[in-house]
Scaffold this motif. Sequence first.
Motif, short mmCIF file in Angstrom:
data_model
loop_
_atom_site.label_atom_id
_atom_site.label_comp_id
_atom_site.label_asym_id
_atom_site.label_seq_id
_atom_site.Cartn_x
_atom_site.Cartn_y
_atom_site.Cartn_z
N VAL A 80 51.74 73.25 30.92
CA VAL A 80 52.93 72.87 31.53
C VAL A 80 53.22 71.70 32.14
N PHE A 81 53.96 70.62 31.49
CA PHE A 81 54.09 69.28 31.94
C PHE A 81 55.05 69.10 32.99
N GLN A 82 55.02 67.81 33.56
CA GLN A 82 56.05 67.48 34.59
C GLN A 82 57.45 67.41 34.05
N ARG A 83 57.51 66.85 32.82
CA ARG A 83 58.91 67.03 32.20
C ARG A 83 59.06 68.26 31.41
N TYR A 84 60.05 69.04 31.69
CA TYR A 84 60.17 70.23 30.79
C TYR A 84 60.34 70.24 29.41
N ALA A 85 60.47 69.30 28.95
CA ALA A 85 60.59 69.08 27.45
C ALA A 85 61.43 70.29 26.68
N LEU A 86 62.37 70.90 27.18
CA LEU A 86 63.01 71.84 26.78
C LEU A 86 64.13 71.44 25.71
N PHE A 87 64.43 72.19 24.69
CA PHE A 87 65.21 71.95 23.39
C PHE A 87 66.57 72.00 24.01
N PRO A 88 67.38 70.97 24.14
CA PRO A 88 68.80 70.99 24.92
C PRO A 88 69.75 71.92 23.92
N HIS A 89 69.45 72.17 22.62
CA HIS A 89 70.54 72.86 21.73
C HIS A 89 70.12 74.12 21.83
N MET A 90 69.12 74.74 22.45
CA MET A 90 68.85 76.17 22.32
C MET A 90 68.78 76.86 23.63
N THR A 91 69.31 78.23 23.63
CA THR A 91 69.36 79.12 25.06
C THR A 91 67.97 79.03 25.40
N VAL A 92 68.13 79.77 26.50
CA VAL A 92 66.51 80.07 27.22
C VAL A 92 65.88 80.95 26.56
N GLU A 93 66.28 81.95 25.90
CA GLU A 93 65.51 82.90 25.04
C GLU A 93 64.99 82.23 23.77
N LYS A 94 65.72 81.42 23.24
CA LYS A 94 65.16 80.70 22.02
C LYS A 94 64.17 79.70 22.28
N PRO A 131 70.13 74.66 28.50
CA PRO A 131 69.01 74.00 29.85
C PRO A 131 69.92 73.11 30.75
N ALA A 132 70.98 72.74 30.24
CA ALA A 132 72.14 72.02 31.03
C ALA A 132 72.86 72.86 32.05
N GLN A 133 72.78 74.18 31.69
CA GLN A 133 73.41 75.09 32.55
C GLN A 133 72.41 75.53 33.83
N LEU A 134 71.19 75.08 33.88
CA LEU A 134 70.25 75.44 34.78
C LEU A 134 69.83 74.78 35.67
N SER A 135 69.41 75.20 36.78
CA SER A 135 68.93 74.31 38.25
C SER A 135 67.48 74.01 37.48
N GLY A 136 66.89 72.84 38.20
CA GLY A 136 65.61 72.27 38.17
C GLY A 136 64.48 73.45 38.04
N GLY A 137 64.70 74.37 39.21
CA GLY A 137 63.67 75.36 39.30
C GLY A 137 63.68 76.41 38.15
N GLN A 138 64.91 76.69 37.61
CA GLN A 138 65.18 77.50 36.45
C GLN A 138 64.56 76.98 35.28
N MET A 139 65.00 75.54 35.08
CA MET A 139 64.22 74.91 33.90
C MET A 139 62.61 75.17 33.93
N GLN A 140 62.37 74.80 35.22
CA GLN A 140 60.80 75.09 35.28
C GLN A 140 60.16 76.17 35.12
N ARG A 141 60.91 77.31 35.11
CA ARG A 141 60.53 78.77 34.99
C ARG A 141 60.60 78.89 33.37
N VAL A 142 61.62 78.27 32.77
CA VAL A 142 61.71 78.50 31.14
C VAL A 142 60.55 77.83 30.47
N ALA A 143 59.97 76.59 31.04
CA ALA A 143 58.75 76.01 30.64
C ALA A 143 57.66 76.76 30.99
N ILE A 144 57.46 77.43 32.12
CA ILE A 144 56.48 78.27 32.28
C ILE A 144 56.36 79.58 31.31
#
Length: 350
Positions: A80-94, A131-144
């Motif tokens: 798990v990195f400092q930058r979440y590196a989530l795919f912006p075009h994918m939903t949380v579950e994807k 991801p754009a609809q999430l808070s920073g803490g929520q994005m970090q939980r997605v990355a975890i």
Amino acid sequence: MTKVQLKGVRKEFGAFTAISQIDLEIASGELVALLGPSGCGKTTTLRMMAGLEVPTLGQILFDDEDVSEVRVQDRNVGMVFQRYALFPHMTVEKNVMFGLKVRGTPSDEIKRRLEEILDVVQLDQFRHRFPAQLSGGQMQRVAIARTLITNPSVLMMDEPLANLDTKLRGEMRRFIRDLQQRLGITTVFVTHDQVEAMELADRVAVIFNGELAQYDAPDALYQRPNSIEIADFMGASNIFKAQITGGIARTAFGDLQLDQTVCQVRDGSGHVLLRAEAIDLLLSDADADQNLIAGKVTGREFFGATVNYTVDCNGEAITVNEQSRRMVDVGQDVWLTIQPQRIWVIQNPV
């Protein structure tokens, strides 16, 4: 759960030595923080554990098996990195199930593990958000969650809370600790934040200039640092030269009786460490019978729940921290006292 060991590990980048030598053992199911200032080598150490860097010398072992040259994809570690590196075009579950999909995991297994991990990280209600609809803490939980769904044997986190505000950092520290305790997964956490390390970790490895300076439980590291450098890095404000004679520390502001069951000291020179919160500030000298120091309040800083006082004691400035149930005026004559068992001594080499 996996035991991790570093034996004589060294890492060079050309002529630059990032890690001189580190020997470290992380018990199965333990959460260890790698703590140190920027550029000390803590992230390099983590990357070698993960397989992103190969040691120049030494061994890295998982459950006594040498994995020093095993590729990162073959180590079964989660990063798990400092930058979440989530795919912006994918939903949380994807985003969360992406790693299983690229591994060719059967769809039924993906669905089962997705439901489990979304429940664990408390993201089920956000599963269809982007991801754009999430808070920073929520994005970090997605990355975890994206990391944990692959069932890694070791979880590695490189300053994952650095991008969060103060309130979210506190919430995420508690979340990560509770999650790690619940899953029992061996976890290595890189941070430069002393509070973060002490709140999260079972043990803390302090790294200075590519070397392991101290490896200890958080309370031991805070109360009993093994050097002036570590004491200063851990936020100690009261460090004074002393001459130790027969269990007495003689300082510029007075003599301090030591508890030799806590400080097994020899006669000689060194420094005393007096934690600011361990010192009692008195308005009368009648309330203490040992380690009593006369002084005058020369400064006061109000922090809401606590107050910091600066007290001049025979030319030495001593910081005292106490709860803000009262206010002592600047200029007030006071007495300081500290129990012998709350004093720590760092002795100079012979």
